[in-house]
Write a protein that holds these residues in place. Structure first.
Motif, PDB file in Angstrom:
ATOM      1  N   ALA A 127     -12.054 -14.874   2.094  1.00 19.21           N
ATOM      2  CA  ALA A 127     -12.072 -14.608   3.537  1.00 19.21           C
ATOM      3  C   ALA A 127     -10.950 -13.664   3.954  1.00 19.21           C
ATOM      4  N   VAL A 128      -9.771 -13.816   3.350  1.00 16.20           N
ATOM      5  CA  VAL A 128      -8.647 -12.928   3.659  1.00 16.20           C
ATOM      6  C   VAL A 128      -8.978 -11.496   3.237  1.00 16.20           C
ATOM      7  N   ILE A 129      -9.546 -11.335   2.061  1.00 12.19           N
ATOM      8  CA  ILE A 129      -9.922 -10.007   1.585  1.00 12.19           C
ATOM      9  C   ILE A 129     -10.939  -9.382   2.541  1.00 12.19           C
ATOM     10  N   TYR A 130     -11.923 -10.157   2.948  1.00 13.17           N
ATOM     11  CA  TYR A 130     -12.927  -9.651   3.888  1.00 13.17           C
ATOM     12  C   TYR A 130     -12.290  -9.239   5.212  1.00 13.17           C
ATOM     13  N   ARG A 131     -11.382 -10.050   5.724  1.00 14.72           N
ATOM     14  CA  ARG A 131     -10.734  -9.718   7.003  1.00 14.72           C
ATOM     15  C   ARG A 131      -9.877  -8.468   6.877  1.00 14.72           C
ATOM     16  N   LYS A 132      -9.176  -8.331   5.755  1.00 12.84           N
ATOM     17  CA  LYS A 132      -8.367  -7.130   5.522  1.00 12.84           C
ATOM     18  C   LYS A 132      -9.249  -5.886   5.454  1.00 12.84           C
ATOM     19  N   ALA A 133     -10.482  -6.065   4.978  1.00 12.00           N
ATOM     20  CA  ALA A 133     -11.424  -4.953   4.875  1.00 12.00           C
ATOM     21  C   ALA A 133     -12.107  -4.659   6.208  1.00 12.00           C
TER      22      ALA A 133
ATOM     23  N   TRP B 123     -19.178 -17.931   8.178  1.00 15.42           N
ATOM     24  CA  TRP B 123     -19.206 -19.307   7.690  1.00 15.42           C
ATOM     25  C   TRP B 123     -17.857 -19.821   7.221  1.00 15.42           C
ATOM     26  N   TYR B 124     -16.841 -18.980   7.174  1.00 13.40           N
ATOM     27  CA  TYR B 124     -15.556 -19.348   6.574  1.00 13.40           C
ATOM     28  C   TYR B 124     -14.933 -20.592   7.216  1.00 13.40           C
ATOM     29  N   ASP B 125     -14.763 -20.586   8.524  1.00 12.44           N
ATOM     30  CA  ASP B 125     -14.073 -21.705   9.187  1.00 12.44           C
ATOM     31  C   ASP B 125     -14.778 -23.032   8.957  1.00 12.44           C
ATOM     32  N   GLU B 126     -16.083 -23.011   9.059  1.00 15.67           N
ATOM     33  CA  GLU B 126     -16.847 -24.245   8.906  1.00 15.67           C
ATOM     34  C   GLU B 126     -16.777 -24.769   7.469  1.00 15.67           C
ATOM     35  N   VAL B 127     -16.949 -23.902   6.511  1.00 14.38           N
ATOM     36  CA  VAL B 127     -16.926 -24.303   5.103  1.00 14.38           C
ATOM     37  C   VAL B 127     -15.520 -24.741   4.686  1.00 14.38           C
ATOM     38  N   ALA B 128     -14.509 -24.005   5.110  1.00 16.42           N
ATOM     39  CA  ALA B 128     -13.129 -24.372   4.749  1.00 16.42           C
ATOM     40  C   ALA B 128     -12.763 -25.742   5.310  1.00 16.42           C
TER      41      ALA B 128
ATOM     42  N   MET C 144     -10.200 -28.047  -4.702  1.00 11.33           N
ATOM     43  CA  MET C 144      -9.033 -27.234  -4.349  1.00 11.33           C
ATOM     44  C   MET C 144      -9.204 -25.783  -4.820  1.00 11.33           C
ATOM     45  N   VAL C 145      -9.760 -25.605  -6.008  1.00 11.91           N
ATOM     46  CA  VAL C 145     -10.007 -24.251  -6.512  1.00 11.91           C
ATOM     47  C   VAL C 145     -11.049 -23.548  -5.640  1.00 11.91           C
TER      48      VAL C 145
ATOM     49  N   ALA D   2     -10.433 -20.243  -3.412  1.00 13.19           N
ATOM     50  CA  ALA D   2     -11.273 -19.050  -3.575  1.00 13.19           C
ATOM     51  C   ALA D   2     -11.894 -18.631  -2.251  1.00 13.19           C
ATOM     52  N   VAL D   3     -12.362 -19.586  -1.470  1.00 16.48           N
ATOM     53  CA  VAL D   3     -12.963 -19.279  -0.165  1.00 16.48           C
ATOM     54  C   VAL D   3     -11.923 -18.641   0.750  1.00 16.48           C
TER      55      VAL D   3
END
Length: 181
Positions: A30-36, A42-47, A20-21, A25-26
């Motif tokens: 990912a949100v920080i990266y998208r905001k930037a 790889w986010y969707d697959e790993v999540a 869960m942690v 974190a992922v």
């Protein structure tokens, strides 16, 4: 069995907390990266893999604590002989289902040999899908380890979510407040 159940419970708790942690974190990463203005390939697959792992290991933990969906009200309403048969049949069906799931999971792992994740080509799909047979086997072990206490509770006329029934009291009497006082 209690020591083994306690150890398994602790291990599963830490596995689920860790997953869960990591998932949190992922997602935050990912949100920080998208905001930037960037996006992680790889986010969707790993999540989704992490969520599946949380689900399987969490289910085994729930089974160990007998916190999964059950029908204790129905069982407690049955006469003791019928209750014994119903509990044994239900346990056998659950264990059979998860044994079948473990077998199917192992079969799928053979089929997936050589496959990798789309976004992380260095991660074998068999690693991500190994949660199916592992989770199923852990669920079976959890059911077996928790069965003696569950049997004792159900046969004595109560379950952790229900207060014990007085002699001659039915679950319906208890719910309506008309039981022995």
């Amino acid at each position: 069995m209690r020591v083994l159940a306690r150890f398994l419970g602790e291990a599963l708790t830490w596995i689920v907390i860790t997953l869960m942690v990591v998932l949190t974190a992922v997602v935050v990463f990912a949100v920080i990266y998208r905001k930037a203005g960037a996006s992680l390939s790889w986010y969707d697959e790993v999540a989704s893999v992490l969520l599946a792992w949380i689900t399987y290991y969490g289910a085994a933990l729930a089974a160990l604590k007998r916190s999964h969906i059950g029908f204790e009200d129905v069982l407690l309403a049955l006469p003791i002989k019928a209750r014994k048969v119903a509990v044994l049949i239900a346990e056998a069906l659950v264990i059979f289902f998860f044994a079948l799931l473990a077998w199917a999971g192992l079969t799928i792992l053979d089929i997936l040999q050589g496959e990798t994740l789309v976004s992380l080509t260095w991660v074998p799909v068999s690693v991500t899908q190994s949660v199916i047979p592992i989770g199923a086997i852990l669920f079976i072990i959890a059911e077996i380890l928790s069965f003696p206490a569950y049997w004792k509770d159900i046969m004595s006329g109560h379950f952790s979510e229900h207060p014990p029934l007085a002699h001659g009291e039915t679950p319906a009497d208890h719910a309506s407040g008309e039981g022995a006082r």
